[in-house]
Design a protein around this motif. Structure first.
Motif, PDB file in Angstrom:
ATOM      1  N   TRP A  38       0.827  -1.202   0.000  1.00  0.00           N
ATOM      2  CA  TRP A  38       0.000   0.000   0.000  1.00  0.00           C
ATOM      3  C   TRP A  38       0.865   1.257   0.000  1.00  0.00           C
ATOM      4  CZ3 TRP A  38      -4.516   1.151  -1.564  1.00  0.00           C
ATOM      5  CH2 TRP A  38      -5.019   2.420  -1.307  1.00  0.00           C
ATOM      6  N   ARG A  39       1.925   1.269   0.810  1.00  0.00           N
ATOM      7  CA  ARG A  39       2.817   2.432   0.835  1.00  0.00           C
ATOM      8  C   ARG A  39       3.451   2.670  -0.526  1.00  0.00           C
ATOM      9  NH1 ARG A  39       5.886   0.899   6.101  1.00  0.00           N
ATOM     10  NH2 ARG A  39       7.027  -0.112   4.454  1.00  0.00           N
ATOM     11  N   ALA A  40       3.850   1.599  -1.205  1.00  0.00           N
ATOM     12  CA  ALA A  40       4.417   1.748  -2.551  1.00  0.00           C
ATOM     13  C   ALA A  40       3.358   2.247  -3.530  1.00  0.00           C
ATOM     14  CB  ALA A  40       4.995   0.416  -3.020  1.00  0.00           C
ATOM     15  N   HIS A  41       2.135   1.779  -3.351  1.00  0.00           N
ATOM     16  CA  HIS A  41       1.028   2.182  -4.231  1.00  0.00           C
ATOM     17  C   HIS A  41       0.723   3.674  -4.099  1.00  0.00           C
ATOM     18  CE1 HIS A  41      -2.777   1.855  -6.398  1.00  0.00           C
ATOM     19  NE2 HIS A  41      -3.391   2.410  -5.369  1.00  0.00           N
ATOM     20  N   ILE A  42       0.629   4.177  -2.881  1.00  0.00           N
ATOM     21  CA  ILE A  42       0.255   5.579  -2.692  1.00  0.00           C
ATOM     22  C   ILE A  42       1.425   6.528  -2.914  1.00  0.00           C
ATOM     23  CG2 ILE A  42      -1.692   5.064  -1.191  1.00  0.00           C
ATOM     24  CD1 ILE A  42       0.019   5.997   1.174  1.00  0.00           C
ATOM     25  N   ALA A  43       2.641   6.006  -3.005  1.00  0.00           N
ATOM     26  CA  ALA A  43       3.791   6.866  -3.276  1.00  0.00           C
ATOM     27  C   ALA A  43       3.836   7.300  -4.740  1.00  0.00           C
ATOM     28  CB  ALA A  43       5.075   6.146  -2.902  1.00  0.00           C
ATOM     29  N   LYS A  44       3.133   6.577  -5.597  1.00  0.00           N
ATOM     30  CA  LYS A  44       3.117   6.902  -7.020  1.00  0.00           C
ATOM     31  C   LYS A  44       2.078   7.983  -7.302  1.00  0.00           C
ATOM     32  CE  LYS A  44       4.083   2.137  -8.296  1.00  0.00           C
ATOM     33  NZ  LYS A  44       3.502   0.949  -8.918  1.00  0.00           N
ATOM     34  N   PRO A  45       2.323   8.811  -8.309  1.00  0.00           N
ATOM     35  CA  PRO A  45       1.278   9.757  -8.720  1.00  0.00           C
ATOM     36  C   PRO A  45       0.021   8.992  -9.138  1.00  0.00           C
ATOM     37  CG  PRO A  45       3.365  10.305  -9.756  1.00  0.00           C
ATOM     38  CD  PRO A  45       3.550   8.987  -9.071  1.00  0.00           C
ATOM     39  N   THR A  46      -1.109   9.615  -8.968  1.00  0.00           N
ATOM     40  CA  THR A  46      -2.391   8.964  -9.198  1.00  0.00           C
ATOM     41  C   THR A  46      -2.493   8.344 -10.587  1.00  0.00           C
ATOM     42  OG1 THR A  46      -3.391  10.506  -7.656  1.00  0.00           O
ATOM     43  CG2 THR A  46      -4.884   9.340  -9.120  1.00  0.00           C
ATOM     44  N   ARG A  47      -2.020   9.042 -11.580  1.00  0.00           N
ATOM     45  CA  ARG A  47      -2.160   8.549 -12.957  1.00  0.00           C
ATOM     46  C   ARG A  47      -1.271   7.346 -13.258  1.00  0.00           C
ATOM     47  NH1 ARG A  47       2.341  10.834 -15.070  1.00  0.00           N
ATOM     48  NH2 ARG A  47       2.949  12.847 -14.220  1.00  0.00           N
ATOM     49  N   LEU A  48      -0.275   7.079 -12.416  1.00  0.00           N
ATOM     50  CA  LEU A  48       0.632   5.953 -12.636  1.00  0.00           C
ATOM     51  C   LEU A  48       0.298   4.724 -11.793  1.00  0.00           C
ATOM     52  CD1 LEU A  48       4.030   7.879 -12.742  1.00  0.00           C
ATOM     53  CD2 LEU A  48       2.613   7.136 -14.663  1.00  0.00           C
ATOM     54  N   ARG A  49      -0.739   4.805 -11.000  1.00  0.00           N
ATOM     55  CA  ARG A  49      -1.078   3.693 -10.105  1.00  0.00           C
ATOM     56  C   ARG A  49      -1.774   2.566 -10.856  1.00  0.00           C
ATOM     57  NH1 ARG A  49      -3.467   6.668  -4.735  1.00  0.00           N
ATOM     58  NH2 ARG A  49      -1.570   7.826  -4.244  1.00  0.00           N
ATOM     59  N   ASP A  50      -1.467   1.347 -10.422  1.00  0.00           N
ATOM     60  CA  ASP A  50      -2.139   0.159 -10.933  1.00  0.00           C
ATOM     61  C   ASP A  50      -3.209  -0.224  -9.910  1.00  0.00           C
ATOM     62  OD1 ASP A  50      -2.932  -2.198 -12.107  1.00  0.00           O
ATOM     63  OD2 ASP A  50      -1.104  -3.288 -11.593  1.00  0.00           O
ATOM     64  N   GLN A  51      -4.464  -0.106 -10.305  1.00  0.00           N
ATOM     65  CA  GLN A  51      -5.559  -0.359  -9.377  1.00  0.00           C
ATOM     66  C   GLN A  51      -5.634  -1.825  -8.945  1.00  0.00           C
ATOM     67  OE1 GLN A  51      -5.854   2.692  -8.390  1.00  0.00           O
ATOM     68  NE2 GLN A  51      -8.082   2.614  -8.291  1.00  0.00           N
ATOM     69  N   HIS A  52      -4.989  -2.730  -9.678  1.00  0.00           N
ATOM     70  CA  HIS A  52      -4.991  -4.141  -9.285  1.00  0.00           C
ATOM     71  C   HIS A  52      -4.246  -4.349  -7.964  1.00  0.00           C
ATOM     72  CE1 HIS A  52      -6.967  -5.816 -12.772  1.00  0.00           C
ATOM     73  NE2 HIS A  52      -6.260  -4.987 -13.521  1.00  0.00           N
TER      74      HIS A  52
END
Length: 117
Positions: A38-52
């Motif tokens: 989760w920390r790695a997920h939210i560290a990315k800009p919103t447009r680069l996140r993988d929702q999976h």
């Protein structure tokens, strides 16, 4: 009904790690891994996140839920509902394509993209 967009999984996961008192090593590792993901997920800009990633984290939490329900692991009873709700909220957010804890892209005040004329 709760507004899923307002949940903060990062705070909930930290609280679960600190207070859930999981008795099984596999469950503790799954919770720790879910937090790292989760920390790695939210560290990315919103447009680069993988929702999976939300489904992967929900699967980690499902592992803990199954172990607790099969009595292979004990959990602090006050945190059981929090764990179950977080797992369900992550799956619901994925299905509704809701980006939890968005990281807003910052634009410099003097850049060409700023709206100051």
């Amino acid at each position: 009904m709760r507004n899923i967009a307002n949940i903060k999984p990062s705070a909930i996961l930290v609280s679960l790690i600190q207070n859930s008192k999981l008795s099984n090593t596999v469950s503790r590792i799954a919770l720790r891994d879910a937090n790292k993901q989760w920390r790695a997920h939210i560290a990315k800009p919103t447009r680069l996140r993988d929702q999976h990633t939300m489904l992967d984290i929900a699967d980690q939490l499902r592992l803990i839920i199954v172990q607790v329900s099969q009595r292979r692991c004990r959990i602090n009873p006050t945190h059981w509902a929090t764990l179950v709700h977080l797992e369900a909220d992550l799956r619901a957010a994925y299905l509704a394509n809701i980006n939890l804890e968005p990281l807003l892209d910052t634009v410099a005040a003097n850049s060409e993209h700023s709206e100051v004329a």
